[in-house]
Design a protein around this motif. Structure first.
Motif, PDB file in Angstrom:
ATOM      1  N   TRP A 350      14.012  21.398  91.691  1.00 56.82           N
ATOM      2  CA  TRP A 350      15.361  21.667  91.179  1.00 56.82           C
ATOM      3  C   TRP A 350      15.653  23.151  90.996  1.00 56.82           C
ATOM      4  O   TRP A 350      16.823  23.551  90.987  1.00 56.82           O
ATOM      5  CB  TRP A 350      15.569  20.914  89.860  1.00 56.82           C
ATOM      6  N   ARG A 351      14.626  23.983  90.859  1.00 59.35           N
ATOM      7  CA  ARG A 351      14.888  25.414  90.695  1.00 59.35           C
ATOM      8  C   ARG A 351      15.404  26.039  91.989  1.00 59.35           C
ATOM      9  O   ARG A 351      16.123  27.035  91.961  1.00 59.35           O
ATOM     10  CB  ARG A 351      13.620  26.140  90.243  1.00 59.35           C
ATOM     11  N   ARG A 352      15.019  25.450  93.144  1.00 60.64           N
ATOM     12  CA  ARG A 352      15.501  25.953  94.432  1.00 60.64           C
ATOM     13  C   ARG A 352      16.840  25.354  94.815  1.00 60.64           C
ATOM     14  O   ARG A 352      17.664  26.006  95.455  1.00 60.64           O
ATOM     15  CB  ARG A 352      14.470  25.658  95.529  1.00 60.64           C
ATOM     16  N   ARG A 354      19.935  22.833  93.007  1.00 60.06           N
ATOM     17  CA  ARG A 354      20.373  22.118  91.815  1.00 60.06           C
ATOM     18  C   ARG A 354      20.931  20.729  92.123  1.00 60.06           C
ATOM     19  O   ARG A 354      21.210  19.967  91.200  1.00 60.06           O
ATOM     20  CB  ARG A 354      21.427  22.948  91.068  1.00 60.06           C
ATOM     21  N   ARG A 369      24.605  23.726  84.937  1.00 62.58           N
ATOM     22  CA  ARG A 369      24.443  24.568  83.757  1.00 62.58           C
ATOM     23  C   ARG A 369      25.606  24.351  82.807  1.00 62.58           C
ATOM     24  O   ARG A 369      26.770  24.342  83.207  1.00 62.58           O
ATOM     25  CB  ARG A 369      24.360  26.034  84.155  1.00 62.58           C
ATOM     26  N   LEU A 377      16.607  22.959  80.064  1.00 58.08           N
ATOM     27  CA  LEU A 377      16.027  23.277  81.369  1.00 58.08           C
ATOM     28  C   LEU A 377      14.604  23.808  81.253  1.00 58.08           C
ATOM     29  O   LEU A 377      13.769  23.592  82.145  1.00 58.08           O
ATOM     30  CB  LEU A 377      16.910  24.300  82.097  1.00 58.08           C
ATOM     31  N   ASP A 378      14.296  24.516  80.176  1.00 62.03           N
ATOM     32  CA  ASP A 378      12.955  25.085  80.014  1.00 62.03           C
ATOM     33  C   ASP A 378      11.904  23.997  79.771  1.00 62.03           C
ATOM     34  O   ASP A 378      10.700  24.280  79.852  1.00 62.03           O
ATOM     35  CB  ASP A 378      12.943  26.091  78.866  1.00 62.03           C
ATOM     36  N   ALA A 382       8.660  22.333  87.401  1.00 64.80           N
ATOM     37  CA  ALA A 382       9.327  22.885  88.587  1.00 64.80           C
ATOM     38  C   ALA A 382       9.741  21.805  89.568  1.00 64.80           C
ATOM     39  O   ALA A 382      10.724  21.961  90.295  1.00 64.80           O
ATOM     40  CB  ALA A 382       8.417  23.904  89.273  1.00 64.80           C
ATOM     41  N   THR A 383       8.997  20.706  89.616  1.00 67.83           N
ATOM     42  CA  THR A 383       9.299  19.624  90.555  1.00 67.83           C
ATOM     43  C   THR A 383       9.422  18.307  89.801  1.00 67.83           C
ATOM     44  O   THR A 383       8.549  17.970  88.988  1.00 67.83           O
ATOM     45  CB  THR A 383       8.200  19.506  91.630  1.00 67.83           C
ATOM     46  N   ARG A 452      18.398  27.683  77.628  1.00 63.45           N
ATOM     47  CA  ARG A 452      19.061  27.302  78.894  1.00 63.45           C
ATOM     48  C   ARG A 452      19.322  25.804  78.860  1.00 63.45           C
ATOM     49  O   ARG A 452      18.381  25.007  78.848  1.00 63.45           O
ATOM     50  CB  ARG A 452      18.206  27.674  80.098  1.00 63.45           C
TER      51      ARG A 452
END
Length: 461
Positions: A350-352, A354, A369, A377-378, A382-383, A452
């Motif tokens: 999702w970081r790459r 959205r 966002r 989000l934090d 990452a996946t 975030r």
């Protein structure tokens, strides 16, 4: 065509346009603008004035759409290329395939095709700038009144609106057609005259040619005063939208609405909440008769009736207590049983990206966002992994509360059986952290300390 020296002696000109854009575009002139350039007098005025302003950090380019509906359309595209070269503005020509739906006018189909191409060509954060002016606004308001439109229609064209990956901006609304044409002539510029503008079978042309001259004879300031009325209507519509958003939020169940909660609203607020929910989901607002049907008989029907209402490519269906929206399909738009979602370990970095498109008919998931969003989000790895229900899933939807079986949550919420099979489940490793956009696990819920925040949105297929 030699590059014209822009004298700017009229009330419209590069300086006044620059001031207007500074009001409409945050960060101007450090922006990228794309001119929707037809080659007519109005868009020629817009492109010429912007070309005069074109110096870093302002970036200007143009797009021309060839609808291929007139035998001279290719020569019009060539004219636009010459004008753009003369002003040293990059131009792209896009060719439209205009296909009319049943009952749709050719003009409406061409407009839809044009904006689809413009949207696809717009860059991230770019502003599409169109040449709509004060007389266009007057014509639009009067046509909407004659069609029995509500406040949203009477508000006509806003000066700015979200569009594709950027914004749609109409900086010429303060100026009349006559002012723009006079300025273009004063600069010695050529433009295209579309013979279609004289066809009186079209409502707008008839209004412009036969009706408005009589109105202006009696009320010379009609365009300015009606534009002011449109701004008042737009302000009132924003208040209605805020109320509709609040009412829809109280009735919401993820991407769906509760019929029971909608029935507690007075009829006018119920219709307003439904209209807001439908348009916010990207669908066309239903005609008044369809909206009355949804707000009345559909909401009052028995829980096991599964009634539906269809209009212009959209189908709204009630299953048990919940209302859902989707694109209409099938014979006569009659809904059938929803196909089961079959996902096998779909991974989402999702970081790459959205947005995660799921295999049909899964729709897509989006992390948006939002400073007030319920998701931290934090707290996400990452996946993420997405799959369908397998049975036995549990999560803690209330902070500090017990872990609950997903089966029990779905039953309590009276989510239709067909809908349950399609819900995408989001996992962090082996931990279930979200069920579509209906529930979030405590482990990823935002708190006042979250830096975030976001909102998870599931768009069903």
């Amino acid at each position: 065509m030699p590059r014209a020296r822009l004298r700017g002696t009229q009330s419209f000109g590069p300086r006044s346009l620059s001031r207007r854009l500074a009001q409409l575009l945050p960060g101007f002139p450090d922006v990228t603008v794309c001119v929707a350039f037809s080659g007519g007098a109005d868009s020629t005025a817009l492109l010429a004035a912007l070309a005069h302003l074109k110096r870093p950090p302002l970036k200007v380019r143009a797009l021309h759409v060839d609808h291929r509906l007139h035998p001279h359309s290719s020569s019009w595209a060539a004219h636009c290329r010459r004008v753009a070269r003369a002003f040293d503005v990059p131009l792209q020509v896009r060719t439209a395939n205009v296909a009319r739906a049943r009952g749709e006018s050719l003009e409406a189909a061409a407009r839809a095709a044009r904006y689809q191409l413009l949207a696809a060509a717009l860059g991230e954060g770019e502003a599409l700038v169109t040449a709509h002016h004060q007389d266009d606004q007057l014509e639009t308001v009067l046509l909407q009144l004659l069609r029995g439109a509500g406040l949203a229609g009477i508000a006509a064209m806003p000066a700015t609106a979200s569009f594709a990956r950027g914004a749609l901006v109409r900086p010429l609304l303060p100026w009349s057609r006559a002012e723009l044409s006079a300025w273009v002539r004063s600069q010695g510029l050529d433009w295209i005259e579309d013979p279609g503008n004289s066809e009186l079978r079209l409502d707008r042309n008839y209004l412009r040619t036969r009706v408005l001259p009589l109105i202006r004879e009696r009320w010379p300031a009609a365009a300015a005063t009606v534009s002011r009325a449109a701004r008042h209507a737009a302000e009132a519509q924003r208040l209605l939208d805020a109320l509709g958003a609040a009412d829809a939020a109280r009735a919401s169940f993820g991407a769906m609405l509760s019929a029971q909660r909608l029935r507690t609203l007075p009829p006018e607020r119920r219709r307003n909440a439904l209209r807001f929910w439908i348009t916010s989901a990207g669908h066309l607002a239903p005609p008044a008769s369809r909206l009355e049907e949804i707000a009345g008989p559909l909401l009052q029907a028995r829980a096991d009736a599964q009634p539906f209402v269809r209009w212009e490519g959209t189908l709204l269906q009630r299953q048990a207590d919940l209302l859902s929206l989707r694109a209409a399909s099938g014979a006569n738009g009659v809904p059938g049983a929803a196909p089961a979602l079959r996902l096998e370990e779909v991974t989402w970095p999702w970081r790459r990206r959205r947005t995660c498109a799921l295999p049909a008919p899964g729709g897509k998931l989006t992390l948006k966002r939002d400073a007030r969003g319920p998701l931290d989000l934090d707290a996400l790895p990452a996946t993420l992994t997405i799959r369908a229900r397998r049975g036995g899933e549990r999560l803690r939807p209330v902070r500090g509360g017990p872990r609950r079986a997903l089966k029990s949550l779905l039953q309590e919420a009276r989510v239709p059986v067909a809908q349950r099979a399609r819900l995408p489940l989001i996992f962090a490793a082996e931990t279930l952290i979200a069920v579509a956009d209906l529930w979030l696990d405590e482990s990823v819920q935002a708190s006042t300390a979250s830096r975030r925040r976001a909102r998870l949105i599931w768009s069903a297929a």
